[in-house]
Design a protein around this motif. Sequence first.
Motif, PDB file in Angstrom:
ATOM      1  N   UNK A   6      36.661  55.348  30.984  1.00  0.00           N
ATOM      2  CA  UNK A   6      37.140  55.115  32.277  1.00  0.00           C
ATOM      3  C   UNK A   6      36.833  53.862  32.934  1.00  0.00           C
ATOM      4  N   UNK A   7      35.604  53.331  32.532  1.00  0.00           N
ATOM      5  CA  UNK A   7      35.098  52.275  32.770  1.00  0.00           C
ATOM      6  C   UNK A   7      35.575  50.903  31.990  1.00  0.00           C
ATOM      7  N   UNK A   8      35.630  51.352  30.599  1.00  0.00           N
ATOM      8  CA  UNK A   8      36.047  50.126  29.610  1.00  0.00           C
ATOM      9  C   UNK A   8      37.493  49.621  29.843  1.00  0.00           C
ATOM     10  N   UNK A   9      38.449  50.586  30.098  1.00  0.00           N
ATOM     11  CA  UNK A   9      40.023  49.951  30.202  1.00  0.00           C
ATOM     12  C   UNK A   9      39.982  48.921  31.281  1.00  0.00           C
ATOM     13  N   UNK A  10      39.709  49.511  32.413  1.00  0.00           N
ATOM     14  CA  UNK A  10      39.782  48.665  33.892  1.00  0.00           C
ATOM     15  C   UNK A  10      38.810  47.229  33.766  1.00  0.00           C
ATOM     16  N   UNK A  11      37.913  47.562  33.017  1.00  0.00           N
ATOM     17  CA  UNK A  11      36.931  46.401  32.761  1.00  0.00           C
ATOM     18  C   UNK A  11      37.441  45.406  31.774  1.00  0.00           C
ATOM     19  N   UNK A  12      38.363  45.830  30.672  1.00  0.00           N
ATOM     20  CA  UNK A  12      38.929  44.851  29.811  1.00  0.00           C
ATOM     21  C   UNK A  12      40.122  44.329  30.559  1.00  0.00           C
ATOM     22  N   UNK A  13      40.679  44.759  31.226  1.00  0.00           N
ATOM     23  CA  UNK A  13      41.964  44.301  31.887  1.00  0.00           C
ATOM     24  C   UNK A  13      41.510  43.390  32.898  1.00  0.00           C
ATOM     25  N   UNK A  14      40.275  43.627  33.796  1.00  0.00           N
ATOM     26  CA  UNK A  14      39.977  42.623  34.748  1.00  0.00           C
ATOM     27  C   UNK A  14      39.387  41.398  34.151  1.00  0.00           C
ATOM     28  N   UNK A  15      38.579  41.571  33.178  1.00  0.00           N
ATOM     29  CA  UNK A  15      37.574  40.484  32.672  1.00  0.00           C
ATOM     30  C   UNK A  15      38.400  39.623  31.711  1.00  0.00           C
ATOM     31  N   UNK A  16      39.251  40.296  30.991  1.00  0.00           N
ATOM     32  CA  UNK A  16      40.218  39.522  29.951  1.00  0.00           C
ATOM     33  C   UNK A  16      41.635  39.259  30.079  1.00  0.00           C
ATOM     34  N   UNK A  17      42.206  39.984  31.016  1.00  0.00           N
ATOM     35  CA  UNK A  17      43.790  39.820  31.368  1.00  0.00           C
ATOM     36  C   UNK A  17      43.753  39.335  32.816  1.00  0.00           C
ATOM     37  N   UNK A  18      42.723  39.348  33.770  1.00  0.00           N
ATOM     38  CA  UNK A  18      42.543  38.723  34.951  1.00  0.00           C
ATOM     39  C   UNK A  18      43.377  39.668  35.934  1.00  0.00           C
ATOM     40  N   UNK A  19      43.509  40.943  35.837  1.00  0.00           N
ATOM     41  CA  UNK A  19      44.089  42.252  36.615  1.00  0.00           C
ATOM     42  C   UNK A  19      42.933  42.099  37.975  1.00  0.00           C
ATOM     43  N   UNK A  20      43.538  42.434  38.929  1.00  0.00           N
ATOM     44  CA  UNK A  20      42.599  42.977  40.050  1.00  0.00           C
ATOM     45  C   UNK A  20      42.243  44.131  39.926  1.00  0.00           C
ATOM     46  N   UNK A  35      45.118  53.505  35.006  1.00  0.00           N
ATOM     47  CA  UNK A  35      44.564  54.643  34.726  1.00  0.00           C
ATOM     48  C   UNK A  35      45.365  55.764  35.328  1.00  0.00           C
ATOM     49  N   UNK A  36      46.674  55.601  36.041  1.00  0.00           N
ATOM     50  CA  UNK A  36      47.341  56.688  36.653  1.00  0.00           C
ATOM     51  C   UNK A  36      48.117  57.159  36.036  1.00  0.00           C
ATOM     52  N   UNK A  37      48.545  56.595  34.900  1.00  0.00           N
ATOM     53  CA  UNK A  37      49.237  57.410  33.771  1.00  0.00           C
ATOM     54  C   UNK A  37      48.626  58.502  33.198  1.00  0.00           C
ATOM     55  N   UNK A  38      47.173  58.254  32.980  1.00  0.00           N
ATOM     56  CA  UNK A  38      46.398  59.247  32.464  1.00  0.00           C
ATOM     57  C   UNK A  38      46.244  60.556  33.445  1.00  0.00           C
ATOM     58  N   UNK A  39      46.211  60.156  34.685  1.00  0.00           N
ATOM     59  CA  UNK A  39      46.180  61.157  35.815  1.00  0.00           C
ATOM     60  C   UNK A  39      47.091  62.185  35.815  1.00  0.00           C
ATOM     61  N   UNK A  40      48.614  61.479  35.746  1.00  0.00           N
ATOM     62  CA  UNK A  40      49.851  62.063  35.809  1.00  0.00           C
ATOM     63  C   UNK A  40      49.808  63.338  34.443  1.00  0.00           C
ATOM     64  N   UNK A  66      48.521  42.730  25.381  1.00  0.00           N
ATOM     65  CA  UNK A  66      49.007  44.047  25.945  1.00  0.00           C
ATOM     66  C   UNK A  66      49.623  44.055  27.430  1.00  0.00           C
ATOM     67  N   UNK A  67      50.547  44.709  27.806  1.00  0.00           N
ATOM     68  CA  UNK A  67      51.345  44.776  29.042  1.00  0.00           C
ATOM     69  C   UNK A  67      50.553  45.743  29.980  1.00  0.00           C
ATOM     70  N   UNK A  68      50.929  45.781  31.036  1.00  0.00           N
ATOM     71  CA  UNK A  68      50.591  46.928  32.073  1.00  0.00           C
ATOM     72  C   UNK A  68      50.918  48.191  31.590  1.00  0.00           C
ATOM     73  N   UNK A  69      52.189  48.341  31.095  1.00  0.00           N
ATOM     74  CA  UNK A  69      52.689  49.736  30.822  1.00  0.00           C
ATOM     75  C   UNK A  69      52.230  50.034  29.622  1.00  0.00           C
ATOM     76  N   UNK A  70      51.819  49.235  28.632  1.00  0.00           N
ATOM     77  CA  UNK A  70      51.113  49.629  27.279  1.00  0.00           C
ATOM     78  C   UNK A  70      49.759  50.105  27.747  1.00  0.00           C
ATOM     79  N   UNK A  71      49.174  49.303  28.410  1.00  0.00           N
ATOM     80  CA  UNK A  71      47.668  49.802  28.936  1.00  0.00           C
ATOM     81  C   UNK A  71      47.699  51.211  29.416  1.00  0.00           C
ATOM     82  N   UNK A  72      48.609  51.574  30.330  1.00  0.00           N
ATOM     83  CA  UNK A  72      48.916  52.757  31.057  1.00  0.00           C
ATOM     84  C   UNK A  72      49.135  53.854  29.714  1.00  0.00           C
TER      85      UNK A  72
END
Length: 536
Positions: A305-319, A327-332, A376-382
């Motif tokens: 839960x920490x690793x993926x958002x951390x990767x997207x923020x630090x490496x891909x520049x996501x907010x 992570x919402x795809x996993x929640x659904x 990777x894209x946002x969709x693939x990350x989900x």
Amino acid sequence: MASTTTADASAANAAMYAWKPKTNPWLIAATVALAAFMEVLDTSIANVALPHIAGSLGASADQSTWVLTSYLVANAIVLPMGAWAASVIGRKNFFMLCIVIFTVSSFLCGIAPTLAFLLLFRVFQGVGGGGLQPMAQAIMADSFEPSKRGLAFALYGLVAVLAPSIGPTLGGWITDNYSWHWIFYINIPVGIFALFLTNRLVEDPPYQKADRKNLYRIDYIGVSLLVVAMGALQITLDKGEEKNWFGSHFIVAFATAFIISFIALIIWEFHVERPLIDLRLFKFKNFAVCAFLMLLTGGLLNATTVLQPQFLQQQLGYTATVAGLSLSGGGLALLVAMPMAGQAVSRFPARNLIALGFVIFAVGYFYTARHISLLISFGFASKLRVVQIIAIPFVFISVTTAAYFGMPPEKNNQVSGLINFVRNIGGSILISLTNALVTERAQWHQSVLSKNTTLAGSVYQQQIDSLRNTLDVTAGKANGLHLAQGQLYQQLQAQTQALAYVDVYYVLAFAAALMVPLAFLLDRNRPGGGGTVMME
């Protein structure tokens, strides 16, 4: 005459253990799940608001992280103490008291004028929240007959798994659109509603009798050792990466305090007449195995839960908000998988489902390691999040259910407290270990790849020349070489970080695979028979 008395006592015990709540158990489950959801959400909702809190209260980024640490320390200390507190004032009264403390301290956190006051109120909030998770699970265990516990724990699983996943997203949205104060204020109406419903619907079973005399029978030495051990462990884990781990005298001191106090706590609790934490439960093979499996399950859930958002923020520049939305795809997926897993527990032996779940874990992390990259894209990350988390319901519900196998009903408070305790500790440990591993592996990959970044290397020289052809025109020949080297160095760092995350996911896949044979150490229960196990 004696035989008649014995028969009457046996009949009374049978009637006591056959107790059922007057209210529909699903209403009770929904009520306690609401309170637990509010508490679990607060363990992650404040993460993304730390920069805003620091700026608002005139604190540094380093100081603001104590907002998380103070809550987690208090939470970890109170989790295993719930059984004792419930024995003093009753489980329902203790649950309601925790809701009151949590709700009032949430309001105080929202109005805190300084960081010092906020940290103090976060400690109170952690104290109140520490009793909500184990008591909610224990109330569910007692409200449902053993054969239906799987479905009840499916609801609890949604609380324990979904809340940390949506916390960062919800916290980011609230902070961006309102202010950080509202991440605490939203607990107030939820807490009041949960308190009202608990008072109306929840009741204590006859075998959970309160005895005020237990207030004076508290294991003072056990409490002291628990406070020191959990406080030292949480500070070591939360501040280790920041302080360069054992290169810091600060971390060495707290790690030493944890080891000494934890060993002393185990020795003391095994020999004291009225232990604060009933470690004798670990003499039950099923419970001991379940505790270890839940330790890793909590670790896998929280670490990823920490690793993926951390990767997207630090490496891909996501907010923070967009990274949290990944992570919402996993929640659904959990909303669909949890009821299925609850049904499966009543049809298949728990150990089979646990083994299957860890196999899916291993495959999911292996797939993530093979496909995660800077492209990777946002969709693939989900999609990756769904792959990582889809096994959680089968493992979580099965382990939670199996932990109660063969346990007397009066031990349910202790069982739930310890199972939730090891899950939270597992989360803290694996979050720290995986973050440290990302740093260490990134440094290793950089040392390997940097051997190819010399002007003597033909490939490196070709890249430099290609970049200079463009940069010499825009920045001048005097600056072109330095700018080209700087851009390649940034690319090198990005690639080494990405490779580090790949390595970590491979490690998680290996750890999950090791748990598969361990699951078969559990007794094989009769599906639909709750805690009934079959002799092998």
